[in-house]
Design a protein around this motif. Structure first.
Motif, PDB file in Angstrom:
ATOM      1  N   ALA A 225       0.829  -1.201   0.000  1.00 39.94           N
ATOM      2  CA  ALA A 225       0.000   0.000   0.000  1.00 39.94           C
ATOM      3  C   ALA A 225       0.863   1.251   0.000  1.00 39.94           C
ATOM      4  O   ALA A 225       0.476   2.291  -0.524  1.00 39.94           O
ATOM      5  N   THR A 226       2.042   1.153   0.604  1.00 38.15           N
ATOM      6  CA  THR A 226       2.992   2.268   0.637  1.00 38.15           C
ATOM      7  C   THR A 226       4.115   2.090  -0.364  1.00 38.15           C
ATOM      8  O   THR A 226       4.587   3.050  -0.974  1.00 38.15           O
ATOM      9  N   PHE A 227       4.536   0.831  -0.547  1.00 42.10           N
ATOM     10  CA  PHE A 227       5.614   0.504  -1.484  1.00 42.10           C
ATOM     11  C   PHE A 227       5.089  -0.559  -2.459  1.00 42.10           C
ATOM     12  O   PHE A 227       5.217  -1.762  -2.206  1.00 42.10           O
ATOM     13  N   PRO A 228       4.467  -0.129  -3.571  1.00 39.61           N
ATOM     14  CA  PRO A 228       3.870  -1.087  -4.510  1.00 39.61           C
ATOM     15  C   PRO A 228       4.846  -2.127  -5.036  1.00 39.61           C
ATOM     16  O   PRO A 228       4.436  -3.211  -5.445  1.00 39.61           O
ATOM     17  N   GLY A 229       6.141  -1.813  -5.024  1.00 37.34           N
ATOM     18  CA  GLY A 229       7.137  -2.757  -5.534  1.00 37.34           C
ATOM     19  C   GLY A 229       7.676  -3.713  -4.496  1.00 37.34           C
ATOM     20  O   GLY A 229       8.624  -4.458  -4.794  1.00 37.34           O
ATOM     21  N   CYS A 230       7.088  -3.747  -3.299  1.00 32.21           N
ATOM     22  CA  CYS A 230       7.545  -4.689  -2.271  1.00 32.21           C
ATOM     23  C   CYS A 230       6.964  -6.062  -2.597  1.00 32.21           C
ATOM     24  O   CYS A 230       6.071  -6.580  -1.912  1.00 32.21           O
ATOM     25  N   LYS A 231       7.466  -6.648  -3.687  1.00 34.62           N
ATOM     26  CA  LYS A 231       6.971  -7.921  -4.218  1.00 34.62           C
ATOM     27  C   LYS A 231       8.132  -8.660  -4.872  1.00 34.62           C
ATOM     28  O   LYS A 231       9.166  -8.072  -5.177  1.00 34.62           O
ATOM     29  N   ILE A 232       7.913  -9.940  -5.102  1.00 34.17           N
ATOM     30  CA  ILE A 232       8.844 -10.755  -5.888  1.00 34.17           C
ATOM     31  C   ILE A 232       8.046 -11.425  -6.996  1.00 34.17           C
ATOM     32  O   ILE A 232       6.981 -12.002  -6.745  1.00 34.17           O
ATOM     33  N   ARG A 233       8.563 -11.358  -8.199  1.00 35.94           N
ATOM     34  CA  ARG A 233       7.955 -12.082  -9.318  1.00 35.94           C
ATOM     35  C   ARG A 233       8.872 -13.226  -9.710  1.00 35.94           C
ATOM     36  O   ARG A 233      10.030 -13.003 -10.068  1.00 35.94           O
ATOM     37  N   PHE A 234       8.355 -14.443  -9.616  1.00 35.78           N
ATOM     38  CA  PHE A 234       9.126 -15.623 -10.021  1.00 35.78           C
ATOM     39  C   PHE A 234       8.684 -16.041 -11.422  1.00 35.78           C
ATOM     40  O   PHE A 234       7.495 -16.229 -11.687  1.00 35.78           O
ATOM     41  N   LEU A 235       9.645 -16.184 -12.315  1.00 32.92           N
ATOM     42  CA  LEU A 235       9.386 -16.598 -13.696  1.00 32.92           C
ATOM     43  C   LEU A 235      10.279 -17.777 -14.033  1.00 32.92           C
ATOM     44  O   LEU A 235      11.489 -17.723 -13.835  1.00 32.92           O
ATOM     45  N   ARG A 236       9.663 -18.829 -14.512  1.00 31.12           N
ATOM     46  CA  ARG A 236      10.437 -19.965 -14.997  1.00 31.12           C
ATOM     47  C   ARG A 236      10.243 -20.070 -16.500  1.00 31.12           C
ATOM     48  O   ARG A 236       9.106 -20.139 -16.986  1.00 31.12           O
ATOM     49  N   PHE A 237      11.352 -20.065 -17.231  1.00 32.03           N
ATOM     50  CA  PHE A 237      11.300 -20.018 -18.690  1.00 32.03           C
ATOM     51  C   PHE A 237      11.644 -21.375 -19.297  1.00 32.03           C
ATOM     52  O   PHE A 237      12.441 -22.138 -18.745  1.00 32.03           O
ATOM     53  N   ASP A 238      11.037 -21.619 -20.413  1.00 29.65           N
ATOM     54  CA  ASP A 238      11.316 -22.825 -21.194  1.00 29.65           C
ATOM     55  C   ASP A 238      12.541 -22.548 -22.064  1.00 29.65           C
ATOM     56  O   ASP A 238      12.476 -21.783 -23.023  1.00 29.65           O
ATOM     57  N   GLY A 239      13.672 -23.127 -21.701  1.00 28.23           N
ATOM     58  CA  GLY A 239      14.890 -22.927 -22.477  1.00 28.23           C
ATOM     59  C   GLY A 239      15.875 -22.029 -21.758  1.00 28.23           C
ATOM     60  O   GLY A 239      15.819 -21.845 -20.543  1.00 28.23           O
ATOM     61  N   GLU A 240      16.762 -21.422 -22.548  1.00 30.00           N
ATOM     62  CA  GLU A 240      17.845 -20.618 -21.989  1.00 30.00           C
ATOM     63  C   GLU A 240      17.710 -19.140 -22.297  1.00 30.00           C
ATOM     64  O   GLU A 240      18.574 -18.350 -21.943  1.00 30.00           O
ATOM     65  N   GLN A 241      16.617 -18.733 -22.964  1.00 35.06           N
ATOM     66  CA  GLN A 241      16.417 -17.334 -23.317  1.00 35.06           C
ATOM     67  C   GLN A 241      15.039 -16.876 -22.864  1.00 35.06           C
ATOM     68  O   GLN A 241      14.105 -17.675 -22.773  1.00 35.06           O
ATOM     69  N   GLU A 242      14.920 -15.572 -22.619  1.00 34.67           N
ATOM     70  CA  GLU A 242      13.645 -14.980 -22.240  1.00 34.67           C
ATOM     71  C   GLU A 242      12.998 -14.362 -23.465  1.00 34.67           C
ATOM     72  O   GLU A 242      13.512 -13.399 -24.035  1.00 34.67           O
ATOM     73  N   GLY A 243      11.887 -14.939 -23.891  1.00 31.87           N
ATOM     74  CA  GLY A 243      11.188 -14.418 -25.051  1.00 31.87           C
ATOM     75  C   GLY A 243      10.309 -13.230 -24.681  1.00 31.87           C
ATOM     76  O   GLY A 243      10.016 -12.979 -23.513  1.00 31.87           O
ATOM     77  N   THR A 244       9.882 -12.488 -25.676  1.00 24.14           N
ATOM     78  CA  THR A 244       9.007 -11.336 -25.454  1.00 24.14           C
ATOM     79  C   THR A 244       7.825 -11.410 -26.409  1.00 24.14           C
ATOM     80  O   THR A 244       7.865 -12.115 -27.425  1.00 24.14           O
ATOM     81  N   GLY A 245       6.775 -10.649 -26.085  1.00 26.48           N
ATOM     82  CA  GLY A 245       5.610 -10.585 -26.958  1.00 26.48           C
ATOM     83  C   GLY A 245       4.989 -11.950 -27.182  1.00 26.48           C
ATOM     84  O   GLY A 245       4.736 -12.713 -26.250  1.00 26.48           O
ATOM     85  N   LYS A 247       6.375 -14.467 -28.310  1.00 28.19           N
ATOM     86  CA  LYS A 247       7.351 -15.520 -28.003  1.00 28.19           C
ATOM     87  C   LYS A 247       7.680 -15.599 -26.516  1.00 28.19           C
ATOM     88  O   LYS A 247       8.663 -16.218 -26.143  1.00 28.19           O
ATOM     89  N   PHE A 248       6.849 -14.943 -25.694  1.00 35.73           N
ATOM     90  CA  PHE A 248       7.060 -15.011 -24.255  1.00 35.73           C
ATOM     91  C   PHE A 248       6.933 -16.463 -23.810  1.00 35.73           C
ATOM     92  O   PHE A 248       5.919 -17.109 -24.041  1.00 35.73           O
ATOM     93  N   ASN A 249       7.971 -17.006 -23.190  1.00 34.86           N
ATOM     94  CA  ASN A 249       8.086 -18.443 -22.969  1.00 34.86           C
ATOM     95  C   ASN A 249       8.107 -18.837 -21.497  1.00 34.86           C
ATOM     96  O   ASN A 249       8.724 -19.824 -21.127  1.00 34.86           O
ATOM     97  N   ALA A 250       7.457 -18.035 -20.641  1.00 38.62           N
ATOM     98  CA  ALA A 250       7.400 -18.392 -19.228  1.00 38.62           C
ATOM     99  C   ALA A 250       6.387 -19.514 -19.019  1.00 38.62           C
ATOM    100  O   ALA A 250       5.241 -19.406 -19.438  1.00 38.62           O
ATOM    101  N   VAL A 251       6.833 -20.592 -18.366  1.00 38.99           N
ATOM    102  CA  VAL A 251       5.928 -21.699 -18.048  1.00 38.99           C
ATOM    103  C   VAL A 251       5.416 -21.591 -16.613  1.00 38.99           C
ATOM    104  O   VAL A 251       4.476 -22.291 -16.232  1.00 38.99           O
ATOM    105  N   LYS A 252       6.039 -20.712 -15.820  1.00 39.69           N
ATOM    106  CA  LYS A 252       5.565 -20.404 -14.474  1.00 39.69           C
ATOM    107  C   LYS A 252       5.678 -18.899 -14.281  1.00 39.69           C
ATOM    108  O   LYS A 252       6.686 -18.294 -14.660  1.00 39.69           O
ATOM    109  N   ASP A 253       4.647 -18.289 -13.696  1.00 36.18           N
ATOM    110  CA  ASP A 253       4.652 -16.855 -13.434  1.00 36.18           C
ATOM    111  C   ASP A 253       3.924 -16.649 -12.111  1.00 36.18           C
ATOM    112  O   ASP A 253       2.697 -16.694 -12.050  1.00 36.18           O
ATOM    113  N   ILE A 254       4.693 -16.448 -11.041  1.00 35.55           N
ATOM    114  CA  ILE A 254       4.132 -16.401  -9.695  1.00 35.55           C
ATOM    115  C   ILE A 254       4.512 -15.080  -9.032  1.00 35.55           C
ATOM    116  O   ILE A 254       5.688 -14.704  -9.013  1.00 35.55           O
ATOM    117  N   TRP A 255       3.514 -14.389  -8.485  1.00 37.34           N
ATOM    118  CA  TRP A 255       3.764 -13.169  -7.733  1.00 37.34           C
ATOM    119  C   TRP A 255       3.729 -13.474  -6.242  1.00 37.34           C
ATOM    120  O   TRP A 255       2.838 -14.175  -5.755  1.00 37.34           O
TER     121      TRP A 255
END
Length: 496
Positions: A225-245, A247-255
């Protein structure tokens, strides 16, 4: 040559060899003092040594001199620091040059980096050198730099939340108070508010206890409520590169949200569930297991990200990114003053000292400069690459910690769960690509022909035969629509 060496040895021959780089800016004689003052601020805010400005030299390095602008303009330029950026520590001198047989000069400034303050021009603007260019700093970046330089104790600033209503007293505040009482051997006569004030987490007033930033990050029910960025985003990607748009290849996306102790605990649970333990059949026909990364290394990296990040950048969150070959932890803000990737194992300079002090009493940190050493040493003990620490600028500053696994070695191992199903006798007969297929199915729940094709580089028919063979051995179970040769929904699951 360093900026100081250039300053000491500057003559026409040396100036003719210089081009703009991380040490020097070249400016034409016609530049106005007010415009020039932005570069005074830039160098004064740029670690580690500041830099030089040479006026009277074109961008391509051609020496033009200053005779064309007259003595009054030269005098005005020499007074740039005094008149337009008085907080900058600078020296100036005229370097004699000869142009087409006539005597002239170049005006050289040496601006030192100021470790103790952010340097602004008289209009209140501050600049820094980012990459190879000057950039005006935002108010958040200025605040972050002021905190890092000790000008502002951001942790001590009051917040608008009410104590105790907006704070987790039972699960966080009370354990903290008990930890302080135990370690400090305090009597039970001290109130909760007294101990919080003693540990610099707020102040007692006539109207009650006034919590500060550090207290809010540690104990608030909803610090976002005071610090909106007091969070962690966990992303697990398929492969060795981070895709975008597309080609976004995250198989897990957890806040993960909540106060800092909760962020660390929940991140630990998520990583424990996502990181793998692998088995290999030894010469004695027994399975030997090894984790993908040592827990002490990645846990310490997560703690460091939460405790040492910049909360001045209050809208930005921490990111944990998991790839096939590495684990990346990104946290907002830059390295603390005096800390670099080269000395990070030896220098201890916390960004948020009161926050870290409190985490010590909650038994999350050791409160000593051994965290990064523990990451390095535990990775070394498992014969894994040395951890990488780097600072990146993407319009904002970010610290990145990279832990790399030995993925080439891992190809000859199998997921621990898979090893229990396969058994020693079958495992001995599998080749590397078959093990990779089993690993992928164990890690992701299933595997398709196209996925195995991307993993191995083999043809589609070859991958299909390989998966059908594993299914025939009873290792995988094939599920598809009957009669469809290339069913896009066809999957192979690890048998249970």
């Amino acid at each position: 040559m360093s900026a100081d060496e250039i300053w000491d040895r500057a003559d026409q021959q040396l100036l003719q060899q210089l081009r703009e780089d991380r040490r020097i800016e070249l400016k034409p004689a016609g530049i106005q003092p007010r415009e020039l003052s932005a570069y005074f601020s830039m160098w004064a805010n740029t670690r580690p040594d500041g830099g030089l400005i040479a006026v009277g030299i074109a961008d391509d390095g051609t020496i033009k001199g200053l005779s064309s602008v007259g003595i009054n303009k030269i005098n005005d330029l020499e007074k740039t620091g005094v008149n337009f950026c008085p907080e900058a520590k600078c020296e100036s001198k005229r370097v004699s040059v000869t142009i087409d047989g006539r005597q002239d000069c170049v005006l050289l400034f040496r601006i030192k980096y100021r470790r103790e303050r952010v340097v602004r021009d008289v209009q209140g603007n501050a600049y820094a050198r980012i990459g190879d260019s000057k950039r005006k700093l935002s108010s958040a970046e200025i605040s972050e730099m002021e905190v890092n330089k000790g000008q502002v104790d951001f942790e001590q600033e009051p917040v608008g939340l009410k104590f105790p209503d907006d704070y987790n007293i039972e699960n966080l505040v009370k354990p903290f108070v008990a930890g302080v009482q135990q370690r400090k051997e305090l009597s039970g006569q001290h109130s909760t508010e007294e101990i919080l004030e003693q540990r610099h987490l707020g102040k007692r007033t006539q109207n009650g206890f006034l919590p500060n930033v550090a207290c809010t990050l540690l104990f608030a029910n909803d610090p976002a409520a005071t610090f909106p960025g007091c969070k962690i985003r966990f992303l697990r990607f398929d492969g060795e590169q981070e895709g975008t748009g597309e080609k976004f290849n995250a198989v897990k996306d957890i806040w993960i949200e909540g106060p800092v102790p909760h962020l660390i605990e929940e991140a630990e649970h998520v990583l424990d569930s996502q990181l793998r333990t692998f088995s290999r059949l030894g010469p004695d026909r027994k399975f030997y297991t090894a984790p993908e990364y040592p827990k002490a290394a990645w846990y310490e990296a997560v703690v460091n990200a939460c405790v040492h990040r910049s909360y001045v950048l209050r809208n930005m969150s921490i990111a944990i990114k998991m790839f096939d070959d590495r684990l990346v932890i990104e946290s907002p803000g830059g390295f603390p003053p005096f800390v670099t990737p080269d000395n990070i194992f030896d220098i201890h300079h916390p960004v948020n000292p009161h926050l870290m002090d409190a985490m010590y009493y909650l038994e999350f940190v050791k409160a000593a400069n051994e965290g990064t050493r523990r990451i390095r040493d535990t990775m070394s003990e498992m014969s894994l690459p040395k951890p990488e620490f780097e600072q990146k600028d993407f319009g904002h500053t970010m610290v990145r910690v990279i832990l790399r696994n030995n993925i080439k070695q891992r190809k000859v191992w199998v997921d621990r769960d898979a090893s229990e199903i396969i058994g020693a006798s079958i495992l001995r007969g599998l080749n590397e690509n078959q093990k990779r297929a089993i690993n992928f199915a164990a890690e992701n729940g299933s595997i398709g022909v196209s996925q195995l094709q991307r993993l191995t580089g083999l043809s589609w028919p070859t991958c299909k035969r390989m998966l059908d063979g594993l299914a025939g051995q009873g290792i995988l179970e094939h599920r598809s629509r009957a009669g469809v040769e290339r069913d896009p929904g066809s999957r192979y699951f690890l048998k249970r």
